[in-house]
Write a protein that holds these residues in place. Structure first.
Motif, PDB file in Angstrom:
ATOM      1  N   GLU A 133       9.041   5.189   1.489  1.00  0.00           N
ATOM      2  CA  GLU A 133       8.513   6.202   2.444  1.00  0.00           C
ATOM      3  C   GLU A 133       7.039   6.634   2.449  1.00  0.00           C
ATOM      4  O   GLU A 133       6.043   6.525   3.203  1.00  0.00           O
TER       5      GLU A 133
ATOM      6  N   ARG B 268       4.730   3.467   2.968  1.00  0.00           N
ATOM      7  CA  ARG B 268       4.451   3.455   4.435  1.00  0.00           C
ATOM      8  C   ARG B 268       3.510   4.177   5.004  1.00  0.00           C
ATOM      9  O   ARG B 268       2.513   3.715   5.596  1.00  0.00           O
TER      10      ARG B 268
ATOM     11  N   LEU C 224      -0.065   3.090   3.520  1.00  0.00           N
ATOM     12  CA  LEU C 224      -0.431   1.873   4.359  1.00  0.00           C
ATOM     13  C   LEU C 224      -0.712   2.164   5.823  1.00  0.00           C
ATOM     14  O   LEU C 224      -2.156   1.499   6.140  1.00  0.00           O
ATOM     15  N   ARG C 225      -0.234   2.972   6.585  1.00  0.00           N
ATOM     16  CA  ARG C 225      -0.604   3.404   7.721  1.00  0.00           C
ATOM     17  C   ARG C 225      -2.015   4.039   7.871  1.00  0.00           C
ATOM     18  O   ARG C 225      -2.685   3.700   8.634  1.00  0.00           O
TER      19      ARG C 225
ATOM     20  N   LYS D  33      -4.746   1.633   7.290  1.00  0.00           N
ATOM     21  CA  LYS D  33      -4.786   0.889   8.574  1.00  0.00           C
ATOM     22  C   LYS D  33      -5.676   1.677   9.437  1.00  0.00           C
ATOM     23  O   LYS D  33      -6.778   1.232   9.953  1.00  0.00           O
TER      24      LYS D  33
ATOM     25  N   TYR E 115      -2.096  -5.336   7.359  1.00  0.00           N
ATOM     26  CA  TYR E 115      -1.197  -4.318   7.469  1.00  0.00           C
ATOM     27  C   TYR E 115       0.080  -4.812   7.911  1.00  0.00           C
ATOM     28  O   TYR E 115       1.269  -4.484   7.400  1.00  0.00           O
ATOM     29  N   GLU E 116       0.350  -5.615   8.971  1.00  0.00           N
ATOM     30  CA  GLU E 116       1.557  -6.238   9.477  1.00  0.00           C
ATOM     31  C   GLU E 116       2.318  -6.883   8.408  1.00  0.00           C
ATOM     32  O   GLU E 116       3.459  -6.660   8.232  1.00  0.00           O
TER      33      GLU E 116
ATOM     34  N   ILE F 243       1.969  -6.947   5.208  1.00  0.00           N
ATOM     35  CA  ILE F 243       2.450  -5.885   4.050  1.00  0.00           C
ATOM     36  C   ILE F 243       3.477  -4.887   4.590  1.00  0.00           C
ATOM     37  O   ILE F 243       4.547  -4.830   3.856  1.00  0.00           O
ATOM     38  N   SER F 244       3.422  -4.502   5.802  1.00  0.00           N
ATOM     39  CA  SER F 244       4.543  -3.739   6.270  1.00  0.00           C
ATOM     40  C   SER F 244       5.757  -4.350   6.121  1.00  0.00           C
ATOM     41  O   SER F 244       6.837  -3.925   6.080  1.00  0.00           O
TER      42      SER F 244
ATOM     43  N   ARG G  33       6.832  -6.939   4.430  1.00  0.00           N
ATOM     44  CA  ARG G  33       6.966  -7.305   2.908  1.00  0.00           C
ATOM     45  C   ARG G  33       8.138  -5.895   2.819  1.00  0.00           C
ATOM     46  O   ARG G  33       9.042  -5.795   2.088  1.00  0.00           O
ATOM     47  N   LEU G  34       7.362  -4.776   3.015  1.00  0.00           N
ATOM     48  CA  LEU G  34       7.736  -3.479   2.564  1.00  0.00           C
ATOM     49  C   LEU G  34       9.105  -3.205   3.256  1.00  0.00           C
ATOM     50  O   LEU G  34       9.992  -2.678   2.413  1.00  0.00           O
ATOM     51  N   ASP G  35       9.196  -3.378   4.512  1.00  0.00           N
ATOM     52  CA  ASP G  35      10.443  -3.303   5.250  1.00  0.00           C
ATOM     53  C   ASP G  35      11.557  -4.212   4.661  1.00  0.00           C
ATOM     54  O   ASP G  35      12.742  -3.744   4.296  1.00  0.00           O
TER      55      ASP G  35
END
Length: 112
Positions: free
Chosen positions: A71, A74, A77-78, A81, A91-92, A94-95, A97-99
């Motif tokens: 969390e 996330r 990273l946001r 961005k 960002y897309e 990496i996000s 991959r994180l998801d």
């Protein structure tokens, strides 16, 4: 071979960290050692908790810590961005991959 290397979640977290390190190197010098370092450390904490959870019987404290770190990552990273330190396309990626790591962690939690 370490006993965690066979875990798919470990492999995905490792790839995530590699990507993050590459991207944080392109942050502005003023943020490379502030927000960039924070993002890198948080990603490493996720992997450390995955390794620890795999090594003990009572996994729940490590699951909780890993979820919290996901969390936090996330949000960091946001922020990167939104401040234009991290291009939207990266960002897309990496996000996503994180998801994926987050979903795998959730599945692991449910299975235990």
């Amino acid at each position: 071979m370490a006993k965690t290397e066979h875990l798919i979640i470990f492999q995905k977290a490792y790839i995530l960290i590699r990507e993050i390190y590459k991207d944080c190197n392109s942050f502005p010098k003023s943020q490379k050692f502030v927000l960039g370092q924070r993002i890198e450390n948080t990603a490493v904490n996720i992997m450390e908790n995955i390794i620890s959870a795999n090594s003990v019987v009572d996994k729940s404290p490590f699951f909780a810590r890993a979820s919290l770190e996901i969390e936090k990552l996330r949000i960091f990273l946001r922020l990167a961005k939104d401040l234009s330190f991290l291009p939207f396309k990266r960002y897309e990626v990496i996000s996503a991959r994180l998801d994926e790591v987050g979903r795998m962690l959730g599945g692991w939690i449910k299975s235990v």
